[in-house]
Write an enzyme that holds these catalytic residues in place. Sequence first.
Site, PDB file in Angstrom:
ATOM      1  N   CYS A   2     -26.496  30.886 -45.970  1.00  0.00           N
ATOM      2  CA  CYS A   2     -28.229  30.782 -46.523  1.00  0.00           C
ATOM      3  C   CYS A   2     -29.146  30.135 -46.054  1.00  0.00           C
ATOM      4  CB  CYS A   2     -28.548  30.841 -47.879  1.00  0.00           C
ATOM      5  SG  CYS A   2     -26.360  31.286 -48.914  1.00  0.00           S
ATOM      6  N   TRP A  74     -24.699  33.753 -48.143  1.00  0.00           N
ATOM      7  CA  TRP A  74     -24.014  33.960 -47.588  1.00  0.00           C
ATOM      8  C   TRP A  74     -23.082  34.261 -48.984  1.00  0.00           C
ATOM      9  CZ3 TRP A  74     -19.807  30.009 -47.471  1.00  0.00           C
ATOM     10  CH2 TRP A  74     -19.322  30.492 -46.846  1.00  0.00           C
ATOM     11  N   GLY A 101     -26.897  26.704 -51.679  1.00  0.00           N
ATOM     12  CA  GLY A 101     -26.763  25.124 -52.281  1.00  0.00           C
ATOM     13  C   GLY A 101     -25.797  25.876 -53.395  1.00  0.00           C
ATOM     14  N   GLU A 480     -11.584  26.016 -26.825  1.00  0.00           N
ATOM     15  CA  GLU A 480     -13.064  26.310 -27.555  1.00  0.00           C
ATOM     16  C   GLU A 480     -12.943  27.898 -26.810  1.00  0.00           C
ATOM     17  OE1 GLU A 480     -15.056  26.330 -28.990  1.00  0.00           O
ATOM     18  OE2 GLU A 480     -17.140  26.716 -27.955  1.00  0.00           O
ATOM     19  N   LYS A 484     -13.520  31.125 -29.842  1.00  0.00           N
ATOM     20  CA  LYS A 484     -14.518  31.996 -29.571  1.00  0.00           C
ATOM     21  C   LYS A 484     -14.066  33.534 -29.874  1.00  0.00           C
ATOM     22  CE  LYS A 484     -17.372  29.757 -29.372  1.00  0.00           C
ATOM     23  NZ  LYS A 484     -18.049  28.465 -30.195  1.00  0.00           N
ATOM     24  N   GLU A 487     -13.378  34.913 -32.953  1.00  0.00           N
ATOM     25  CA  GLU A 487     -14.395  34.533 -34.250  1.00  0.00           C
ATOM     26  C   GLU A 487     -15.339  35.755 -33.684  1.00  0.00           C
ATOM     27  OE1 GLU A 487     -16.867  31.294 -33.855  1.00  0.00           O
ATOM     28  OE2 GLU A 487     -16.462  30.675 -31.767  1.00  0.00           O
ATOM     29  N   LYS A 602     -23.958  30.057 -39.443  1.00  0.00           N
ATOM     30  CA  LYS A 602     -23.779  29.256 -38.268  1.00  0.00           C
ATOM     31  C   LYS A 602     -23.819  27.445 -38.899  1.00  0.00           C
ATOM     32  CE  LYS A 602     -25.440  28.428 -33.858  1.00  0.00           C
ATOM     33  NZ  LYS A 602     -24.240  28.474 -33.298  1.00  0.00           N
TER      34      LYS A 602
HETATM   35  C1  F6R Z   1     -17.793  28.125 -33.382  1.00  0.00           C
HETATM   36  C2  F6R Z   1     -18.798  27.340 -34.392  1.00  0.00           C
HETATM   37  C3  F6R Z   1     -18.192  27.062 -35.349  1.00  0.00           C
HETATM   38  C4  F6R Z   1     -19.060  25.503 -35.081  1.00  0.00           C
HETATM   39  C5  F6R Z   1     -18.639  24.239 -36.083  1.00  0.00           C
HETATM   40  C6  F6R Z   1     -19.568  23.131 -36.732  1.00  0.00           C
HETATM   41  O1  F6R Z   1     -18.803  28.836 -32.462  1.00  0.00           O
HETATM   42  O2  F6R Z   1     -19.979  27.796 -34.582  1.00  0.00           O
HETATM   43  O3  F6R Z   1     -17.094  26.385 -35.017  1.00  0.00           O
HETATM   44  O4  F6R Z   1     -18.843  24.113 -34.056  1.00  0.00           O
HETATM   45  O5  F6R Z   1     -19.234  24.805 -37.663  1.00  0.00           O
HETATM   46  O6  F6R Z   1     -20.869  23.108 -36.959  1.00  0.00           O
HETATM   47  P1  F6R Z   1     -21.901  21.659 -36.433  1.00  0.00           P
HETATM   48  O7  F6R Z   1     -22.008  21.480 -34.600  1.00  0.00           O
HETATM   49  O8  F6R Z   1     -23.453  22.715 -36.575  1.00  0.00           O
HETATM   50  O9  F6R Z   1     -22.522  20.880 -37.148  1.00  0.00           O
END
Ligand code: F6R
Length: 607
Positions: A2, A74, A101, A480, A484, A487, A602
Site C-alpha cells: 500500500c 494491496w 499496515g 534468480e 524472475k 513472477e 514491491k
Molecule cells: C523479486 C522481488 C522480491 C524481493 C523481496 C525482498 O523480484 O522483488 O522477491 O526481492 O520481496 O524485498 P526487499 O529487497 O525490498 O527486502
Amino acid sequence: MCGIVAYIGSKQALPILIGGLRRLEYRGYDSAGLAVFENGQPCLVKAVGKIDNLSEKLKNQSFDSTFGIAHTRWATHGGVTEPNTHPHTDCTGNIVLAHNGIIENYRELKESLGSNHRYTSETDSEVLAHLIEKEYTGDLRQAVLSALGQVRGTYGLAIMHKDHPGTLVCARMGSPLVIGLGENEYFVASDATPMLAYTKNVIFLEDGEVAEIKRTDMHIVNLKDQQVAKKVSKIEWDEASAQKQGFAHFMLKEIFDQPTVLQDAIRGRFKLADGTAHLGGLNMSEPEMREIKRIVLIACGTASYAAMAGKYMFERLAGIPVEVDVASEFRYRDPIIDNQTLVFGISQSGETADTLAALKEAKRKGAFVRGIVNVVGSTIARETDGGTYIHAGPELAVASTKAFTNMTAILLLYALQFGRLNKLSVATGQRLLAALTEIPEKMKLILQQSDKIKELAEKYKNARDFLFLGRGVNFPVALEGSLKLKEISYIHSEAVPGGEMKHGPIALLSPEFPVFAIMTKNQLYDKMRSNIEEVKARKAPIILIATEGDLGAADLAQDVIYVPPTMELLEPLLNTLPLQLFAYHMAVALGRDVDRPRNLAKSVTVE
Ligand code: F6R
C-alpha cells in the site's frame, strides 16, 4: 505494501496526488482512491484496479483543492472492491483516513465501539476512522493520539477532518512515512519518490511519531504528545532516475541501469593498492572484525539469492562460515546467535517486515547487526547499527533487477574486506578488484544482446514450464532467473543445482520442458557440461549461458547466449543479466503487465 501520498500547500493537490500514486503503484495496485477538500467538504473518488482507472474516473472532474490524501492498495483485510478502497471515513463522513499496515486488534476495537457505528467496508482500517470519531472532541491530533493508544499493529496514516481544512495529521508505526518540506507546503508519502520533483529536503517519521502539518508549520510529537526534534535529511536521488527515460517499462530501464549503478555501488569503496575494500559504514573495529566466527545473511526473495551468492564469496575469500536465512523462517526457529556472529540484513526497500523482524531478533540475541540496503533512510537502514547503501537508485518495477547485482557487488566487497583481515593475499584481492572494475563494460556487452534474447523469448513463449540449472556461485543465479521468469510471465519454473537434477527433477524433463543452464568457464565447467549432457539425452530443449569463445557450447544446446569471461566469484554480476532480459521479453511477448505483475507488491511490509 500500500502507498500513501498527501499534499498540503498552495499548488493544486490533484496532479501531485495522482503523480505520487503512480510513483508508489509498485507498492500495490488492487485499487486506488483519494480525498481532496473542495468547497469545505472532503470529496472522495475511488476505483478498483490500477491508478489509470482512478485517473480515468477523474478525467471530467476539476478540483482546485490544495489539500488532499491518496492511497494505492494491496488488499489484506477485505476483497478488492470499491468500498474497501481507501480513503475511509467515519459515520459522519467528517474524518477521512488513508492507512498502510494492519490493525491487528480491529475486531476487539469494533466490538468495543458498539453497534452505533455504521461500516461501509470490510477493512481493519475503517475501524480506526470510527475510533478517531469516538475520541474526537474538537482537536484532531488529540483524537488520533487517543485512538492510537488503543491500537495494536502497524500503521502509516494520513488523516484529514472536515472541520480542520488546513490540518493534516500523519502517524507512523512500522509502515514508512516521509515528509517533504517545500516553501509553505508539505508532501507526505510512503517513500520519497513522489516528492523528488518538488523537494529534496525530507524528514523521516519514526515509529510512534505523529505529525500535525499545516501549510506554514509542522509539529511532530510522540504518542505521549511530547514534542520531538527532527533532523532534515537530503535525498540524493534525482527526478530523472525515477522515470522510464524512454524505455518501455521500468524493469527494462532498471536492467539497463546496471552498468552505471554498479559503478555507483563500488566507487570509492576499495583500495586497489592494498587489494581490499573499505566499507566504513560497517562500524566495527578491526579487532571486532577478527573476532567474527560466523556470518548470517538474512533476506527475502531476490535479496536472499544475492545473499546466497555472498555465501560463496565470504567462505571462499574470508574463510568464515556463512548461513543464508530466509527472513520469515529465521525468527521462528530459535536461531543460534552469539556476540561473535555478524548478521547482515539485505533488502532493496529496507522495509520488508520479515527481514526487519528477523534483524530485531538477531539484535536481541546479541549479534552485530548490519544492513545492506538500497532505500536511504528506510527502516532497516535506521534500525541496524551500520551497514552499506547499495546505491542502485530508485527501483520501481516490482521485479527486482539492479538491486540484485548491486547487493552482490557489496557482498563481494565485504567478503574481500574480511578476507584481507584473514588470509587473503594482496595479489588475489587486487585481481578481484581489477576484475570488478571491468564488470560495467562487460554488462554493456550483454545488454547489447537484448534483441537476440527477445527472439529467444518469441521462440519459447508457449512453454508451460522451465527448469533453471546452475552450480556453485551460479546456483543462486539460476534461482534468480527462475524467480524472475515466474513472477512476471506466470510460467511455472524451478531452479536446481546441476548436480542435484539426477536426484529427482530430471523426471520432469521432456521435449516440452525447456532447460536454461549456466555453463560458464569456471572450476565446475566440466561437471556442469555433464549435467547438460544428461538433459540433452532426455531431449529437453536447452538454452545455455556460455563464456565467449566456448566453441563447444553450441553442440550441446539449441540456443546459446555468450557472456564475457570474468573471475568465477564475479560471474553472478554478469550471468544474471541474460536471465533478467529473458524474463522481461517473455513477459512482454505474453502481454503481461511487466512492471506490476498480478498479486504482488514491491515492498512487503506485512508478515
Ligand atoms: C523479486 C522481488 C522480491 C524481493 C523481496 C525482498 O523480484 O522483488 O522477491 O526481492 O520481496 O524485498 P526487499 O529487497 O525490498 O527486502
